[in-house]
Design a protein around this motif. Structure first.
Motif, mmCIF file in Angstrom:
data_model
loop_
_atom_site.group_PDB
_atom_site.id
_atom_site.type_symbol
_atom_site.label_atom_id
_atom_site.label_comp_id
_atom_site.label_asym_id
_atom_site.label_seq_id
_atom_site.Cartn_x
_atom_site.Cartn_y
_atom_site.Cartn_z
ATOM 1 N N LEU A 196 -1.777 -8.676 -0.594
ATOM 2 C CA LEU A 196 -1.448 -8.908 -2.002
ATOM 3 C C LEU A 196 -2.530 -9.739 -2.685
ATOM 4 O O LEU A 196 -2.944 -9.440 -3.817
ATOM 5 N N ARG A 197 -2.990 -10.767 -1.994
ATOM 6 C CA ARG A 197 -4.021 -11.639 -2.563
ATOM 7 C C ARG A 197 -5.339 -10.882 -2.779
ATOM 8 O O ARG A 197 -5.973 -10.996 -3.830
ATOM 9 N N GLN A 198 -5.744 -10.100 -1.770
ATOM 10 C CA GLN A 198 -7.004 -9.374 -1.865
ATOM 11 C C GLN A 198 -6.965 -8.275 -2.931
ATOM 12 O O GLN A 198 -7.946 -8.053 -3.640
ATOM 13 N N CYS A 199 -5.834 -7.589 -3.042
ATOM 14 C CA CYS A 199 -5.716 -6.537 -4.054
ATOM 15 C C CYS A 199 -5.822 -7.116 -5.465
ATOM 16 O O CYS A 199 -6.487 -6.542 -6.339
ATOM 17 N N ALA A 200 -5.173 -8.259 -5.672
ATOM 18 C CA ALA A 200 -5.245 -8.902 -6.980
ATOM 19 C C ALA A 200 -6.659 -9.417 -7.257
ATOM 20 O O ALA A 200 -7.190 -9.260 -8.361
ATOM 21 N N ILE A 225 6.361 -3.969 6.657
ATOM 22 C CA ILE A 225 5.453 -3.003 6.040
ATOM 23 C C ILE A 225 6.098 -2.396 4.787
ATOM 24 O O ILE A 225 5.445 -2.218 3.753
ATOM 25 N N PHE A 226 7.389 -2.119 4.894
ATOM 26 C CA PHE A 226 8.115 -1.590 3.745
ATOM 27 C C PHE A 226 8.116 -2.618 2.605
ATOM 28 O O PHE A 226 7.944 -2.259 1.432
ATOM 29 N N GLN A 227 8.272 -3.886 2.954
ATOM 30 C CA GLN A 227 8.221 -4.951 1.946
ATOM 31 C C GLN A 227 6.843 -5.015 1.292
ATOM 32 O O GLN A 227 6.715 -5.255 0.090
ATOM 33 N N LEU A 228 5.793 -4.815 2.107
ATOM 34 C CA LEU A 228 4.435 -4.813 1.579
ATOM 35 C C LEU A 228 4.265 -3.727 0.530
ATOM 36 O O LEU A 228 3.719 -3.969 -0.554
ATOM 37 N N LEU A 229 4.750 -2.523 0.843
ATOM 38 C CA LEU A 229 4.616 -1.413 -0.101
ATOM 39 C C LEU A 229 5.366 -1.699 -1.400
ATOM 40 O O LEU A 229 4.873 -1.408 -2.496
ATOM 41 N N ASN A 230 6.547 -2.291 -1.268
ATOM 42 C CA ASN A 230 7.320 -2.636 -2.468
ATOM 43 C C ASN A 230 6.634 -3.723 -3.286
ATOM 44 O O ASN A 230 6.609 -3.676 -4.520
ATOM 45 N N ALA A 231 6.075 -4.712 -2.588
ATOM 46 C CA ALA A 231 5.388 -5.809 -3.280
ATOM 47 C C ALA A 231 4.145 -5.294 -4.002
ATOM 48 O O ALA A 231 3.848 -5.717 -5.124
ATOM 49 N N LEU A 232 3.418 -4.366 -3.365
ATOM 50 C CA LEU A 232 2.246 -3.778 -4.013
ATOM 51 C C LEU A 232 2.647 -3.023 -5.271
ATOM 52 O O LEU A 232 1.969 -3.079 -6.298
ATOM 53 N N LYS A 233 3.759 -2.330 -5.181
ATOM 54 C CA LYS A 233 4.258 -1.585 -6.341
ATOM 55 C C LYS A 233 4.559 -2.542 -7.498
ATOM 56 O O LYS A 233 4.264 -2.244 -8.664
ATOM 57 N N LEU A 234 5.120 -3.716 -7.173
ATOM 58 C CA LEU A 234 5.483 -4.693 -8.194
ATOM 59 C C LEU A 234 4.263 -5.246 -8.924
ATOM 60 O O LEU A 234 4.360 -5.649 -10.087
ATOM 61 N N ILE A 235 3.115 -5.303 -8.240
ATOM 62 C CA ILE A 235 1.910 -5.810 -8.904
ATOM 63 C C ILE A 235 1.040 -4.668 -9.430
ATOM 64 O O ILE A 235 -0.124 -4.862 -9.795
ATOM 65 N N GLY A 236 1.619 -3.430 -9.451
ATOM 66 C CA GLY A 236 0.940 -2.299 -10.061
ATOM 67 C C GLY A 236 -0.039 -1.569 -9.183
ATOM 68 O O GLY A 236 -0.930 -0.882 -9.693
ATOM 69 N N GLY A 256 16.819 2.933 7.807
ATOM 70 C CA GLY A 256 17.195 3.431 6.489
ATOM 71 C C GLY A 256 16.129 3.187 5.444
ATOM 72 O O GLY A 256 16.425 3.126 4.243
ATOM 73 N N LEU A 257 14.867 3.025 5.898
ATOM 74 C CA LEU A 257 13.768 2.781 4.977
ATOM 75 C C LEU A 257 13.232 4.123 4.459
ATOM 76 O O LEU A 257 12.959 5.036 5.229
ATOM 77 N N SER A 258 13.087 4.210 3.164
ATOM 78 C CA SER A 258 12.622 5.458 2.556
ATOM 79 C C SER A 258 11.225 5.259 1.961
ATOM 80 O O SER A 258 10.978 4.278 1.245
ATOM 81 N N PHE A 259 10.328 6.182 2.275
ATOM 82 C CA PHE A 259 8.974 6.130 1.738
ATOM 83 C C PHE A 259 8.769 7.228 0.686
ATOM 84 O O PHE A 259 7.645 7.642 0.423
ATOM 85 N N LYS A 260 9.874 7.692 0.077
ATOM 86 C CA LYS A 260 9.795 8.812 -0.855
ATOM 87 C C LYS A 260 8.960 8.481 -2.088
ATOM 88 O O LYS A 260 8.413 9.381 -2.736
ATOM 89 N N ASP A 261 8.842 7.186 -2.428
ATOM 90 C CA ASP A 261 8.056 6.810 -3.606
ATOM 91 C C ASP A 261 6.586 6.591 -3.270
ATOM 92 O O ASP A 261 5.800 6.181 -4.129
ATOM 93 N N ASN A 262 6.209 6.802 -2.002
ATOM 94 C CA ASN A 262 4.824 6.600 -1.579
ATOM 95 C C ASN A 262 4.199 7.918 -1.152
ATOM 96 O O ASN A 262 4.847 8.740 -0.502
ATOM 97 N N GLU A 263 2.949 8.107 -1.514
ATOM 98 C CA GLU A 263 2.245 9.283 -1.041
ATOM 99 C C GLU A 263 1.978 9.131 0.458
ATOM 100 O O GLU A 263 1.604 8.059 0.914
ATOM 101 N N ILE A 264 2.179 10.207 1.209
ATOM 102 C CA ILE A 264 1.984 10.161 2.666
ATOM 103 C C ILE A 264 1.063 11.301 3.073
ATOM 104 O O ILE A 264 1.240 12.452 2.626
#
Length: 275
Positions: A196-200, A225-236, A256-264
């Motif tokens: 998160l820090r490096q992306c920003a 990892i799922f939390q990471l993807l969600n956090a990245l989404k929150l910062i755009g 029950g983790l869904s990656f449907k909102d992420n390109e795979i």
């Protein structure tokens, strides 16, 4: 002139002798680090450091305690961060502080022999001052050494954290996060924070996360990892996942983790083709 001033002048005049005597009396067979060195450059530096110590320490007979330590502090910090002293076991450094303290007692004895009118009370007072201030110098040195080592450890840990999650900048505000090896809960947390820090910091809008190098993953790490993807989404930051192994996919399904909102993509090469 006050006797303290006479003693101060006497010690100052003998400061070079004190350094040479001190160095000559080091038990080089039973020591280590800077005190056992045969390097002429290291020896010269050590003698200069010791002489500078004397020029500071004798000021206790010429200054108030607050001013004395204010002027002494830079020397203490210098030695605490000196490469040769850092690589010397601290018990040997403390031993030499004590040897120098005993050297001051010896020079006071010599001074008294030259000045028979000095009272026992004056000598006891000088001894007490030397004991008190030398103990304080040793304490401050240990504290400065600890602070320096903590700062070094912190810097090393930050480097390790960055290497644990190396975000590689690509063109057009894109980045790559290649995850390799085992990921435990502690490392997963570092990956989350660092990514998160490096992306920003690097103004990354699209991050490719490659998991093909991840050998094992447990349910907690999958959740991180799922939390990471969600956090990245929150910062755009848009994400593309690649290299998801069957066991990782199975763990995600069980949670029950869904990656449907992420390109795979199957692998990193396929993911990068869309750049």
């Amino acid at each position: 002139m006050h006797r303290n001033q006479y003693l101060y002048e006497y010690l100052k005049e003998n400061s070079n002798n004190m350094t040479e005597e001190w160095y000559g009396n080091i038990d080089k067979l039973n020591t280590a680090g800077v005190y056992a060195s045969n390097d002429p450059g290291v020896i010269r530096a050590l003698k200069k450091q010791n002489h500078d110590f004397h020029l500071h320490f004798i000021e206790l007979f010429n200054k108030g305690e607050q001013e004395f330590f204010q002027d002494f502090e830079p020397w203490i910090i210098e030695i605490a961060s000196d490469f040769e002293h850092i690589n010397t076991p601290i018990q040997y450094v403390i031993r030499e502080f004590k040897n120098v303290r005993n050297q001051y007692f010896e020079y006071i004895r010599r001074f008294v022999q030259m000045n028979p009118g000095i009272t026992r009370g004056e000598v006891d007072l000088w001894y007490d001052v030397i004991l008190k201030e030398m103990d304080e110098v040793i304490l401050r040195f240990v504290e400065a050494t600890y602070r320096y080592s903590q700062n070094v450890l912190k810097a090393q840990q930050e480097t390790i954290n960055e290497l644990s999650a190396p975000v590689i900048s690509l063109s057009n505000h894109q980045g790559l996060l290649p995850l390799i090896g085992d990921i435990d809960t502690s490392r997963a947390k570092m990956i989350l924070e660092n990514t998160l820090r490096q992306c920003a910091k690097r103004d990354i809008h699209h991050l490719f996360v490659d998991l093909s190098g991840v050998v094992m993953i447990d349910t907690m790490v999958a959740h991180q990892i799922f939390q990471l993807l969600n956090a990245l989404k929150l910062i755009g930051v848009k994400t593309t996942l690649s290299g998801i192994r069957p066991e990782i996919a199975q763990t995600a399904v069980q949670l029950g983790l869904s990656f449907k909102d992420n390109e795979i993509r199957t692998n990193l090469a396929q993911a990068l083709e869309q750049k």
